[in-house]
Design an enzyme around this catalytic site. Structure first.
Site, PDB file in Angstrom:
ATOM      1  N   LYS A   1       0.821  -4.002 -11.851  1.00  0.00           N
ATOM      2  CA  LYS A   1       0.289  -5.165 -11.151  1.00  0.00           C
ATOM      3  C   LYS A   1      -1.217  -5.067 -10.939  1.00  0.00           C
ATOM      4  O   LYS A   1      -1.957  -6.023 -11.127  1.00  0.00           O
ATOM      5  CB  LYS A   1       0.994  -5.276  -9.801  1.00  0.00           C
ATOM      6  CG  LYS A   1       0.588  -6.478  -8.970  1.00  0.00           C
ATOM      7  CD  LYS A   1       1.429  -6.559  -7.717  1.00  0.00           C
ATOM      8  CE  LYS A   1       1.103  -7.788  -6.885  1.00  0.00           C
ATOM      9  NZ  LYS A   1       1.896  -7.838  -5.651  1.00  0.00           N
ATOM     10  N   GLN A   2      -1.660  -3.901 -10.498  1.00  0.00           N
ATOM     11  CA  GLN A   2      -3.071  -3.783 -10.105  1.00  0.00           C
ATOM     12  C   GLN A   2      -3.501  -2.335 -10.244  1.00  0.00           C
ATOM     13  O   GLN A   2      -2.676  -1.454 -10.494  1.00  0.00           O
ATOM     14  CB  GLN A   2      -3.246  -4.249  -8.664  1.00  0.00           C
ATOM     15  CG  GLN A   2      -2.556  -3.381  -7.628  1.00  0.00           C
ATOM     16  CD  GLN A   2      -2.419  -4.087  -6.288  1.00  0.00           C
ATOM     17  OE1 GLN A   2      -1.477  -4.828  -6.064  1.00  0.00           O
ATOM     18  NE2 GLN A   2      -3.344  -3.843  -5.389  1.00  0.00           N
ATOM     19  N   GLU A  35       2.800  -2.757  -7.212  1.00  0.00           N
ATOM     20  CA  GLU A  35       4.053  -3.128  -6.538  1.00  0.00           C
ATOM     21  C   GLU A  35       5.124  -3.636  -7.503  1.00  0.00           C
ATOM     22  O   GLU A  35       6.201  -4.033  -7.073  1.00  0.00           O
ATOM     23  CB  GLU A  35       3.740  -4.173  -5.451  1.00  0.00           C
ATOM     24  CG  GLU A  35       2.884  -3.588  -4.343  1.00  0.00           C
ATOM     25  CD  GLU A  35       2.243  -4.640  -3.441  1.00  0.00           C
ATOM     26  OE1 GLU A  35       2.240  -5.830  -3.807  1.00  0.00           O
ATOM     27  OE2 GLU A  35       1.728  -4.251  -2.378  1.00  0.00           O
ATOM     28  N   TRP A  46      -3.724  -2.702   4.060  1.00  0.00           N
ATOM     29  CA  TRP A  46      -4.727  -1.691   3.672  1.00  0.00           C
ATOM     30  C   TRP A  46      -6.012  -2.347   3.185  1.00  0.00           C
ATOM     31  O   TRP A  46      -7.064  -1.723   3.123  1.00  0.00           O
ATOM     32  CB  TRP A  46      -4.154  -0.755   2.600  1.00  0.00           C
ATOM     33  CG  TRP A  46      -3.961  -1.380   1.218  1.00  0.00           C
ATOM     34  CD1 TRP A  46      -3.432  -2.608   0.939  1.00  0.00           C
ATOM     35  CD2 TRP A  46      -4.285  -0.793  -0.045  1.00  0.00           C
ATOM     36  NE1 TRP A  46      -3.382  -2.817  -0.420  1.00  0.00           N
ATOM     37  CE2 TRP A  46      -3.900  -1.726  -1.048  1.00  0.00           C
ATOM     38  CE3 TRP A  46      -4.848   0.411  -0.439  1.00  0.00           C
ATOM     39  CZ2 TRP A  46      -4.064  -1.463  -2.413  1.00  0.00           C
ATOM     40  CZ3 TRP A  46      -5.014   0.669  -1.797  1.00  0.00           C
ATOM     41  CH2 TRP A  46      -4.636  -0.267  -2.757  1.00  0.00           C
ATOM     42  N   ASP A  47      -5.926  -3.631   2.857  1.00  0.00           N
ATOM     43  CA  ASP A  47      -7.103  -4.394   2.434  1.00  0.00           C
ATOM     44  C   ASP A  47      -8.271  -4.150   3.389  1.00  0.00           C
ATOM     45  O   ASP A  47      -9.430  -4.057   2.982  1.00  0.00           O
ATOM     46  CB  ASP A  47      -6.807  -5.909   2.461  1.00  0.00           C
ATOM     47  CG  ASP A  47      -5.610  -6.325   1.623  1.00  0.00           C
ATOM     48  OD1 ASP A  47      -4.652  -5.543   1.541  1.00  0.00           O
ATOM     49  OD2 ASP A  47      -5.632  -7.433   1.075  1.00  0.00           O
TER      50      ASP A  47
END
Ligand code: IFM
Length: 704
Positions: free
Chosen positions: A537-538, A418, A279-280
């Protein structure tokens, strides 16, 4: 050699990246100083390189079978290596972003032993040039051309490399210099055999033009790119370099000339993640391309379009409708996410993202919309782009569960965070699915209305393959109903989103308590404890505020930032830039700037010690977005409005932010200050500043 010096005669710190060769840093420097033309990426491997470098050259869109990762990008040996002796001192690389040229210099005392320059021609993708003056005494053999190199892949495509090396001597005795001019052509074909004869014809044309003319053409292309896209921050040279560095590598890793562009997580700068497409590409790289190089953005979308059939097949095989795009994609568009990996204790651990990280399907739809917002490519939306929106929307009704109370849920997914697997009602996934359903329903309504007016009958465009799609009104109405029913996790008592069902009951641990961020919380806490904690995580909920702010609960931005920021480990390189963007939009410009600096350090300082495998392309896209969309507030108006929104939030120390975009085909240069903006345009454009729409006639003017 003077004729081919880049613009870095005197090094401009906002245009040139200067790196000294350093022990143990070779692999990182190779990533930082990669030169690429959207098709072939040549890492900054030293001319005297002898130890086996990692993936010295990678080729876009060509994948070959590889153990553990399914498929990986084709890798080739370096074409820049020269037969230099073993005791060469260390030197320095200067990457001139303005002209797209890498210079390497090695000196011994007063004597320059190697003075080399290389570039990957932006004017003739596939053609690369090395020109080096080396002390003749440092050579252990005469430099010579390698024989032709051919690699084929299972797709039937392949690459052929041919080169010519010209050598001549200057001076005599101890001071004698040998000048080497090498021109190489990599002819890449993704679906048919590459032709050596054609490659040789291209080589002959390039050699005929000569290195000086090749360099001049190449510089002209980069000059034109920068004329449109350059970003400069008055008062912050560090930020200027970071965003130019990001733009340079994003533009180098993508192509405006090819119909389809597979952009892996590290672009063409390295082999990490095997060159797989995540998806980046859609949500980090594409927004940059859509705003400055729409043809490159269109090629990125074409990559997914040509893999729609496997996405439809996967959904069908899982008993669903529509299309489900893979979490990791390579050559044929099936899922190539590795099924397991090895943790820090050497134990095999399952990787579930391929099965469960489903938001990528909505992310692809989001990218279609973003491209159309910048370009108004209505034909694309009426045809293949619309098909992507529709087939992705079709997936969600077959994936969601509706409970007895009529609320819709998406169970058992992984969101961007994740660290938590198989969660229900991940707010980000649900908001993206909701957005996907609503935009597709709107598209059907708009198309049906237009067709009715035109022909007096309700139809939507159809066609045999990629381009056509047909949706009846009942199906579109069901999408809207599902969108309204999807749980978004907003808790009225806190005003914020719960990241997923049950998240608030997890151990209330802060990432900031584990040490300075970024921190690999999985290594510090172990998987078991981590998944029962609130450490994430993010950016996850915060990411929704970046992509689909209108879907997020009204007024939830500040509450979400306050709550999730201290819980975020930034264990993914994608995270800091997203926070910089969203914090800037929230007006917290000092915190946003700190996040931007963190994002910049990820590659420029190898902050996470993973840059050796290639630059983090998503982070680079995030840096540009944080500056242009976040601080600059420059974005397409919301659906149905034709204006370019300008709403700067500049941090202290930024006196003026200058940037450029292409708005509906018109190159627009902006100077943004706290008290107003200057809009320069060669054709009329409509902008919205402080809520007011204004038409700007060329050559432009100040708006306040
Ligand atoms: O896509 C990302 C993901 O969000 C976090 N891990 C790395 C992937 C590739 O960059």
């Amino acid at each position: 050699m003077d004729a081919v010096r880049p613009g870095c005669g005197t090094v401009d710190e906002t245009w040139c990246l200067v790196v000294e060769d350093g022990e143990d840093l070779d692999r990182v420097i190779e990533s930082l100083t990669c030169v690429a033309d959207g098709v072939v990426g040549t890492r900054g491997v030293r001319e005297e390189q002898r130890d086996p470098a990692i993936a010295p050259v990678v080729v876009s869109g060509l994948y070959e079978p590889a153990t553990g990762v399914g498929e990986q990008l084709v890798q080739l040996p370096s074409w820049c290596v020269l037969p230099l002796g073993p005791d060469l001192p260390r030197g320095r690389h200067v990457l001139d972003l303005r002209s797209g040229v890498l210079v390497r210099q090695v000196s011994s005392g007063d004597r320059v032993v190697v003075d080399a320059l290389r570039f990957a021609s932006a004017a003739r993708p596939g053609v690369s040039v090395l020109r080096a003056a080396v002390a003749t005494s440092a050579l252990v053999a005469p430099p010579a051309s390698r024989p032709a190199l051919l690699r084929r892949t299972p797709s039937g495509g392949g690459v052929v490399a041919v080169e010519t090396t010209g050598v001549h001597g200057l001076g005599e005795g101890d001071g004698a210099t040998t000048v080497v001019e090498r021109v190489v052509v990599h002819q890449v074909e993704t679906r048919r055999a590459p032709s050596e004869a054609y490659a040789r014809a291209r080589l002959a044309a390039a050699v005929g033009a000569g290195p000086d003319r090749l360099l001049e053409e190449h510089r002209r292309v980069w000059a034109r790119r920068w004329e449109v896209a350059d970003v400069e921050v008055d008062g912050d040279p560090e930020a200027t370099l970071a965003v130019r560095f990001a733009l340079f590598h994003l533009l180098s890793s993508t192509s405006t000339r090819r119909a389809e562009s597979a952009v892996g997580a590290r672009g063409l700068t390295g082999p990490a993640y095997a060159g797989h497409v995540f998806w980046d590409t859609e949500v980090f790289a594409l927004p940059v391309l859509a705003a400055i190089e729409p043809a490159a953005a269109r090629a990125v979308l074409e990559y997914r379009l040509r893999r729609l059939a496997p996405a439809l097949a996967r959904a069908a095989a899982e008993g669903r409708r529509g299309a489900r795009f893979p979490w990791e994609s390579a050559g044929d568009g099936t899922d190539v996410t590795p099924r397991s990996g090895v943790d820090q204790h050497g134990h095999q651990v399952p990787i579930l993202t391929g099965d469960l990280e489903e938001h990528v399907t909505a992310d692809v739809a989001w990218a279609v919309w973003r491209y159309v917002a910048w370009t108004r490519d209505d034909a694309f939306l009426a045809g293949p782009g619309g098909r992507l929106l529709v087939e992705t929307a079709r997936y969600w009704p077959s994936r969601a569960r509706v409970d007895e109370a009529g609320r819709a849920h998406i169970d058992g997914v992984i969101g961007p965070d994740e660290y938590h697997e198989r969660v229900d009602d991940d707010a980000f996934t649900n908001l993206m699915a909701r957005w996907n359903l609503r935009r597709a329903a709107e598209l059907v309504a708009a198309t049906t209305g237009r067709d009715e007016r035109r022909r007096g009958a309700p139809t939507a465009p159809t066609g045999p393959t990629g381009g056509g799609w047909r949706v009846d009104g009942d199906e579109a109405a069901a999408w809207t109903r599902l969108a309204d029913a999807l749980i978004d996790g907003v808790d009225p008592s806190t005003g914020r989103h719960e990241q997923f069902a049950g998240y608030d009951r997890l151990e209330p641990l802060l990432a900031t308590s584990l040490g300075p961020v970024p921190v690999a919380a999985d290594l510090v806490l172990g998987r078991q404890r981590l998944e029962h904690s609130q450490v994430i995580k993010q950016a996850d909920v915060v990411m929704a505020h970046m992509l689909v702010p209108d879907e997020a609960g009204p007024g939830s931005l500040a509450a979400d930032l306050d709550y999730y920021l201290p819980r975020t480990a930034h264990g993914s390189s994608l995270s800091p830039a997203v926070h910089a963007y969203v914090l800037a939009r929230a007006g917290r410009t000092a915190d946003a700037l700190a996040m931007l600096r963190l994002a910049a350090a990820i590659d420029l300082e190898d902050l996470t010690e993973t840059t050796a495998g290639g630059l983090h392309l998503a982070n680079l896209g995030g840096i540009w977005q944080a500056v242009v969309h976040g601080f600059g507030g420059v974005l397409p108006g919301s659906a149905g409005h034709d204006e370019l929104v300008i709403d700067p939030h500049l941090p202290d120390g930024w006196d003026e932010l200058r940037l450029g975009v292409r708005w509906r085909g018109v190159p627009v240069r902006l100077r943004l200050r706290r008290d107003g903006a200057h809009v320069a345009c060669p054709a009329p454009v409509v902008v919205a500043v402080a809520g007011g729409r204004q038409r700007i006639e060329p050559p432009g003017r100040w708006v306040r």
